[in-house]
Write an enzyme that holds these catalytic residues in place. Structure first.
Site, PDB file in Angstrom:
ATOM      1  N   SER A  58       0.834  -1.200   0.000  1.00 30.00           N
ATOM      2  CA  SER A  58       0.000   0.000   0.000  1.00 30.00           C
ATOM      3  C   SER A  58       0.870   1.253   0.000  1.00 30.00           C
ATOM      4  O   SER A  58       0.623   2.187  -0.769  1.00 30.00           O
ATOM      5  CB  SER A  58      -0.919   0.007   1.225  1.00 30.00           C
ATOM      6  OG  SER A  58      -1.720  -1.156   1.250  1.00 30.00           O
ATOM      7  N   LYS A 182       0.320 -10.184   7.410  1.00 31.20           N
ATOM      8  CA  LYS A 182       0.528  -8.827   7.911  1.00 31.20           C
ATOM      9  C   LYS A 182      -0.827  -8.285   8.315  1.00 31.20           C
ATOM     10  O   LYS A 182      -1.765  -8.270   7.510  1.00 31.20           O
ATOM     11  CB  LYS A 182       1.159  -7.928   6.845  1.00 31.20           C
ATOM     12  CG  LYS A 182       1.323  -6.468   7.308  1.00 31.20           C
ATOM     13  CD  LYS A 182       1.756  -5.548   6.175  1.00 31.20           C
ATOM     14  CE  LYS A 182       1.855  -4.113   6.688  1.00 31.20           C
ATOM     15  NZ  LYS A 182       2.166  -3.142   5.609  1.00 31.20           N
TER      16      LYS A 182
END
Length: 328
Positions: A58, A182
């Site tokens: 991201s 994650k």
């Protein structure tokens, strides 16, 4: 053959650098890649003790890059590491596509570029209609076809608040080619239900928090480390906190030091939580002098809202952690 997870430690979700506004080839619609700065930043992190990097996550604006650009970033970083003597340095390639075939092709390309693992964002376009069974089948299909081990990336903030419950991780952890996750959210209970779950073999499935502000507590819950945005501009500080946090018999002074350091990191991390990729790029530019402060691609533009005035609000916290950075 069962694949191995990335080594425990501190990883950085690195930003993707684009050429400066002052460059001759700058394009306001889609600025070209700045692979020289990309390599320089990556090497700075490795030399500062960072365990490995997540590229094209991201923070790396994966959704703003073409497949050709993805390969250029991945291969440029691997080439830089090889040239600087960091052979086999851990590189994790992110994917954010939702079509299984596209994700698999991106993972194949990542392997070709020299990455050892993939980090696949949970598909969230149809979050309201998705079931846990559907998510399990999606990741199973990706892992079955991927040439590199994959990790589950749960970031509700960029994936329509799609839900992934702890039992789903327990099931997926049994897949021989799924090696970790994650968790980019603030639910410490979920970290505990995954990292400390006796039904999950945490030697083969590593759980990483996506927030350094949770590093000290989640390490006590069986997590393997952090993939942390603040470490992109204060890497030594985050590594030092990790080193203090994994000590089994810390002295009284070390207990005090790691608690205070976690506080300082948590305060700075609020910048990352508030502004995300935009805040990280601004900080990397201001603290390390790499990249433009507003060096993102559309629709991200303008740097942090408020500019210098907003940055001044963070000065005390930044100065506190910068002092740590210079002392370790």
């Amino acid at each position: 053959m069962i694949a191995s997870p990335p080594p425990a430690g501190v990883y950085v979700p690195v930003p993707t650098f684009f050429v400066s506004r002052t460059a001759q080839n700058y394009n306001a619609v889609a600025a070209p890649l700045d692979l020289e700065t990309q390599a320089r930043h990556s090497l700075h992190l490795a030399k500062s003790g960072i365990t490995g990097l997540v590229l094209l996550g991201s923070t790396g604006e994966a959704v703003h890059l073409s497949d050709k650009e993805r390969f250029e970033v991945l291969s440029a970083v691997r080439k830089a590491f090889d040239g600087a003597g960091f052979k086999e340095y851990p590189l994790i390639a992110g994917t954010a596509a939702q079509n299984i075939e596209v994700v698999v092709e991106q993972l194949k390309s990542a392997k070709e570029a020299g990455c050892q693992w993939g980090l696949c964002l949970v598909p969230g376009y149809f979050a309201g209609a998705s079931t846990q069974q559907g998510i399990i089948q999606w990741f199973t299909a990706v892992a079955d076809q991927s040439p590199i081990p994959v990790m589950i990336y749960h970031y509700p903030g960029v994936s329509n608040n799609v839900k992934v419950v702890p039992s789903t991780y327990a099931i997926l952890s049994k897949h021989p080619n799924i090696v970790g996750c994650k968790l980019s959210h603030g639910d410490v209970s979920y970290h505990a239900q995954i990292g400390a779950n006796p039904d999950i073999d945490n030697t083969k499935f590593h759980t990483f928090t996506g927030l350094g502000q949770q590093l000290l507590p989640v390490l006590a819950l069986g997590c393997a480390g952090a993939i942390d945005g603040t470490a992109s501009f204060f890497p030594k500080s985050v590594v030092h906190l990790y080193d203090l946090s994994v000590k089994n018999a810390p002295t009284e002074e070390e207990v005090k030091e790691r608690r205070l350091l976690q506080y300082k990191l948590s305060v700075v991390e609020e910048l990352v939580v508030k502004f995300g990729t935009v805040g990280i790029k601004e900080a990397v530019s201001r603290v390390l002098g790499m990249g433009d402060r507003d060096g993102t691609r559309l629709p991200l533009t303008g740097g942090i809202p408020g500019g210098d005035k907003e940055w001044d609000n963070w000065k005390e916290a930044m100065d506190d952690l910068e002092a740590v950075e210079k002392s370790v």
